[in-house]
Design a protein around this motif. Structure first.
Motif, PDB file in Angstrom:
ATOM      1  N   LEU A 105      46.490  36.779  23.630  1.00  0.00           N
ATOM      2  CA  LEU A 105      46.776  37.509  24.865  1.00  0.00           C
ATOM      3  C   LEU A 105      45.646  38.481  25.200  1.00  0.00           C
ATOM      4  CD1 LEU A 105      48.815  38.138  27.130  1.00  0.00           C
ATOM      5  CD2 LEU A 105      49.868  39.827  25.604  1.00  0.00           C
ATOM      6  N   VAL A 106      45.187  39.230  24.203  1.00  0.00           N
ATOM      7  CA  VAL A 106      44.087  40.168  24.420  1.00  0.00           C
ATOM      8  C   VAL A 106      42.825  39.423  24.842  1.00  0.00           C
ATOM      9  CG1 VAL A 106      42.559  41.846  23.324  1.00  0.00           C
ATOM     10  CG2 VAL A 106      45.000  41.924  22.859  1.00  0.00           C
ATOM     11  N   GLY A 107      42.529  38.318  24.153  1.00  0.00           N
ATOM     12  CA  GLY A 107      41.318  37.556  24.467  1.00  0.00           C
ATOM     13  C   GLY A 107      41.304  37.041  25.892  1.00  0.00           C
ATOM     14  N   ALA A 108      42.430  36.490  26.342  1.00  0.00           N
ATOM     15  CA  ALA A 108      42.499  35.921  27.691  1.00  0.00           C
ATOM     16  C   ALA A 108      42.171  36.955  28.749  1.00  0.00           C
ATOM     17  CB  ALA A 108      43.901  35.332  27.935  1.00  0.00           C
ATOM     18  N   PHE A 109      42.650  38.165  28.560  1.00  0.00           N
ATOM     19  CA  PHE A 109      42.477  39.172  29.600  1.00  0.00           C
ATOM     20  C   PHE A 109      41.246  40.052  29.389  1.00  0.00           C
ATOM     21  CE2 PHE A 109      46.976  38.111  30.213  1.00  0.00           C
ATOM     22  CZ  PHE A 109      46.984  37.927  31.586  1.00  0.00           C
ATOM     23  N   VAL A 110      40.895  40.367  28.135  1.00  0.00           N
ATOM     24  CA  VAL A 110      39.724  41.223  27.895  1.00  0.00           C
ATOM     25  C   VAL A 110      38.444  40.511  28.328  1.00  0.00           C
ATOM     26  CG1 VAL A 110      38.270  42.199  26.088  1.00  0.00           C
ATOM     27  CG2 VAL A 110      40.683  42.718  26.115  1.00  0.00           C
ATOM     28  N   ILE A 111      38.239  39.287  27.851  1.00  0.00           N
ATOM     29  CA  ILE A 111      37.026  38.555  28.207  1.00  0.00           C
ATOM     30  C   ILE A 111      37.092  38.074  29.647  1.00  0.00           C
ATOM     31  CG2 ILE A 111      35.491  36.662  27.581  1.00  0.00           C
ATOM     32  CD1 ILE A 111      35.702  38.839  25.472  1.00  0.00           C
ATOM     33  N   GLY A 112      38.276  37.643  30.073  1.00  0.00           N
ATOM     34  CA  GLY A 112      38.447  37.244  31.477  1.00  0.00           C
ATOM     35  C   GLY A 112      38.159  38.392  32.424  1.00  0.00           C
ATOM     36  N   CYS A 113      38.549  39.597  32.024  1.00  0.00           N
ATOM     37  CA  CYS A 113      38.289  40.795  32.825  1.00  0.00           C
ATOM     38  C   CYS A 113      36.787  41.026  32.968  1.00  0.00           C
ATOM     39  CB  CYS A 113      38.950  41.997  32.168  1.00  0.00           C
ATOM     40  SG  CYS A 113      38.640  43.564  33.002  1.00  0.00           S
ATOM     41  N   GLN A 114      36.043  40.819  31.891  1.00  0.00           N
ATOM     42  CA  GLN A 114      34.601  41.001  31.959  1.00  0.00           C
ATOM     43  C   GLN A 114      33.977  40.022  32.959  1.00  0.00           C
ATOM     44  OE1 GLN A 114      32.666  40.645  28.153  1.00  0.00           O
ATOM     45  NE2 GLN A 114      30.744  41.512  28.873  1.00  0.00           N
ATOM     46  N   GLY A 115      34.464  38.776  32.951  1.00  0.00           N
ATOM     47  CA  GLY A 115      33.979  37.794  33.920  1.00  0.00           C
ATOM     48  C   GLY A 115      34.274  38.204  35.354  1.00  0.00           C
ATOM     49  N   VAL A 116      35.468  38.750  35.581  1.00  0.00           N
ATOM     50  CA  VAL A 116      35.837  39.200  36.932  1.00  0.00           C
ATOM     51  C   VAL A 116      34.954  40.372  37.364  1.00  0.00           C
ATOM     52  CG1 VAL A 116      37.659  40.291  38.300  1.00  0.00           C
ATOM     53  CG2 VAL A 116      38.206  38.365  36.822  1.00  0.00           C
ATOM     54  N   LEU A 117      34.680  41.298  36.449  1.00  0.00           N
ATOM     55  CA  LEU A 117      33.811  42.427  36.790  1.00  0.00           C
ATOM     56  C   LEU A 117      32.417  41.944  37.185  1.00  0.00           C
ATOM     57  CD1 LEU A 117      34.605  45.257  34.204  1.00  0.00           C
ATOM     58  CD2 LEU A 117      35.386  45.027  36.548  1.00  0.00           C
ATOM     59  N   TYR A 118      31.903  40.943  36.477  1.00  0.00           N
ATOM     60  CA  TYR A 118      30.603  40.389  36.845  1.00  0.00           C
ATOM     61  C   TYR A 118      30.661  39.738  38.225  1.00  0.00           C
ATOM     62  CZ  TYR A 118      28.796  41.103  32.097  1.00  0.00           C
ATOM     63  OH  TYR A 118      28.357  41.662  30.926  1.00  0.00           O
ATOM     64  N   ALA A 119      31.763  39.051  38.510  1.00  0.00           N
ATOM     65  CA  ALA A 119      31.928  38.454  39.838  1.00  0.00           C
ATOM     66  C   ALA A 119      31.978  39.534  40.911  1.00  0.00           C
ATOM     67  CB  ALA A 119      33.203  37.604  39.873  1.00  0.00           C
ATOM     68  N   PHE A 120      32.655  40.641  40.627  1.00  0.00           N
ATOM     69  CA  PHE A 120      32.719  41.751  41.584  1.00  0.00           C
ATOM     70  C   PHE A 120      31.330  42.320  41.846  1.00  0.00           C
ATOM     71  CE2 PHE A 120      37.293  41.968  41.453  1.00  0.00           C
ATOM     72  CZ  PHE A 120      37.620  42.637  42.618  1.00  0.00           C
ATOM     73  N   GLY A 121      30.510  42.383  40.807  1.00  0.00           N
ATOM     74  CA  GLY A 121      29.147  42.868  40.999  1.00  0.00           C
ATOM     75  C   GLY A 121      28.386  42.029  42.010  1.00  0.00           C
ATOM     76  N   SER A 122      28.602  40.710  41.972  1.00  0.00           N
ATOM     77  CA  SER A 122      27.909  39.832  42.918  1.00  0.00           C
ATOM     78  C   SER A 122      28.493  39.942  44.320  1.00  0.00           C
ATOM     79  CB  SER A 122      27.989  38.374  42.436  1.00  0.00           C
ATOM     80  OG  SER A 122      29.317  37.886  42.492  1.00  0.00           O
ATOM     81  N   ILE A 123      29.740  40.377  44.426  1.00  0.00           N
ATOM     82  CA  ILE A 123      30.394  40.522  45.734  1.00  0.00           C
ATOM     83  C   ILE A 123      30.048  41.867  46.376  1.00  0.00           C
ATOM     84  CG2 ILE A 123      32.654  40.761  46.866  1.00  0.00           C
ATOM     85  CD1 ILE A 123      33.744  38.826  44.675  1.00  0.00           C
ATOM     86  N   VAL A 124      29.945  42.914  45.556  1.00  0.00           N
ATOM     87  CA  VAL A 124      29.766  44.276  46.057  1.00  0.00           C
ATOM     88  C   VAL A 124      28.418  44.483  46.726  1.00  0.00           C
ATOM     89  CG1 VAL A 124      29.382  46.657  45.255  1.00  0.00           C
ATOM     90  CG2 VAL A 124      31.399  45.399  44.496  1.00  0.00           C
ATOM     91  N   TYR A 125      27.353  43.865  46.173  1.00  0.00           N
ATOM     92  CA  TYR A 125      25.992  44.160  46.637  1.00  0.00           C
ATOM     93  C   TYR A 125      25.413  43.031  47.498  1.00  0.00           C
ATOM     94  CZ  TYR A 125      26.062  47.880  43.132  1.00  0.00           C
ATOM     95  OH  TYR A 125      26.383  49.001  42.401  1.00  0.00           O
TER      96      TYR A 125
END
Length: 402
Positions: free
Chosen positions: A316-336
């Motif tokens: 459960l932790v793995g699915a969301f902790v690492i998945g969260c990091q991927g989403v944050l990277y995607a947000f970085g590409s969307i924000v700028y």
């Protein structure tokens, strides 16, 4: 034309996926090789925490420099050089003979890997249409847990019994991938378009660090950087210490490695699913889901009393902790915007790497002070709450300015 675009996208995301697999191998390498390195160099828990943090510290200047030069000379060139530097100093890890030289080569290998990450994110996001960026970054970044899971399996074989073999593998694989990158990886079309605009108008479209703090980007940069900081702090505590935390809770080393395998396999699924949801759902819903999932996983780790419950909590932790990091990277590409996208992602990643560097060291100090696994897990909870709040504020500001 559409077929050409699809081919461009598939090749770009596939090669970036391979590099992310290599990153996963390296991140997992420190934790798996820790026992052998502790014995070879005579380290205590605190020094082992410093060893974990040395490679992560290198990610910080690497991300800043890699992102900055990516917006100047191109994503492909910087990525190739970054992978070459990482390969060289990973191989050097097996030849050092002192603790200080060990820290130095891990720092320099981390710098190479850190410079690669903003380019992986930017290349993957710019290879597809804006509405598919979350999915593309998720598919690319799921290579990280895949690589970590592969190394966890290899570590259970005779090959993984010698810690030096882990770093031989981590250094030789990127050398094999380098010719593939040089021949087949296309440059970002958005970068080439921005570069052509620069040459045509003689205006400077290449971004700089100061552009991240102008009136349009200041709050975005601050909000996403703080969220990166606290999220990556928790990510790297889990990546570096999960097998050791299991042993602190009374389980065997083999059971700890199995938990790490479940952690990484579920992380692969979580990264892909959360990346797809980023494109389809409202961004606030994705933020609430992923940070809520992390909190649920941390509480389950603290409350679990049997081996099966521990494995489920790890997944459960793995699915969301690492998945969260991927989403944050995607947000970085969307924000700028394009001209500062790699610089912005590099800046946020660098700030995140400070958290990633501090996390394992703090965990080591907590364990050395006798707080135990429960104390480490409990200390991660406020970090997740802060990250969630800042990301929700960022999403609201993006919606307001849209």
């Amino acid at each position: 034309m559409e077929r050409s675009d699809n081919k461009h996208s598939v090749i770009t995301v596939a090669i970036c996926f391979l590099i992310a697999v290599i990153e996963g191998l390296d991140i997992q390498a420190a934790g798996i090789a820790a026992a052998g390195i502790r014995e070879a160099f005579g380290l205590d828990s605190s020094q082992l925490g410093v060893f974990f943090s040395a490679g992560i510290l290198g990610l910080l200047p690497g991300a800043l420099i890699g992102g900055r030069y990516s917006d100047r000379i191109g994503r492909k060139k910087v990525l190739i050089w970054s992978v070459a530097v990482f390969a060289l100093f990973t191989l050097c890890t097996v030849w050092v003979n002192s603790f200080n030289s060990l820290l130095l080569v891990r720092f320099l290998a981390g710098a190479g890997l850190g410079a690669a990450m903003p380019n992986l994110i930017t290349l993957a996001s710019e290879a597809v249409k804006p509405e598919n960026r979350g999915r593309a970054v998720g598919l690319m970044y799921c290579g990280m847990p895949v690589g970590a899971a592969i190394l966890s399996y290899i570590a259970s074989l005779d090959f993984g019994s010698d810690w030096k073999n882990i770093f031989y593998l981590g250094g030789l694989l990127p050398i094999i991938v380098l010719p593939i990158m040089i021949k087949f990886l296309p440059e970002s079309r958005e970068f080439l378009k921005a570069q052509n605009t620069t040459q045509t108008t003689t205006a400077t479209t290449q971004g700089s660090f100061k552009d991240l703090f102008n009136s349009q980007n200041l709050m975005r940069t601050c909000l996403i950087s703080v969220s990166y900081f606290f999220t990556l702090m928790v990510v790297y505590i889990m990546l570096s210490w999960l097998p050791s935390l299991f042993m602190e809770l009374g389980f065997s080393r083999k059971e700890g490695s199995t938990a790490q395998f479940f952690f990484m396999m579920s992380a692969t699924v979580g990264t892909i699913v959360l990346g797809m949801l980023t494109d389809r759902w409202k961004k606030a819903y994705v933020i609430i889901l992923m940070y809520g999932g992390i909190l649920a996983g941390l509480f389950c780790l603290n409350a679990a009393s049997s081996l099966t419950q521990m494995y489920l909590a790890s997944a459960l932790v793995g699915a969301f902790v690492i998945g969260c990091q991927g989403v944050l990277y995607a947000f970085g590409s969307i924000v700028y915007p394009t001209e500062v996208r790699a610089t912005g992602v590099g800046m946020a990643s660098a700030v995140g790497r400070v958290g990633a560097m501090l996390g394992p060291t703090i965990a080591g100090q907590l364990l050395a002070a006798g707080f135990g696994a429960a104390g480490v897990i409990s200390a991660a909870i406020p970090c997740i709450v802060i990250s969630a709040v800042f990301m929700l504020i960022l999403v609201r500001r993006l919606q307001t300015s849209a």
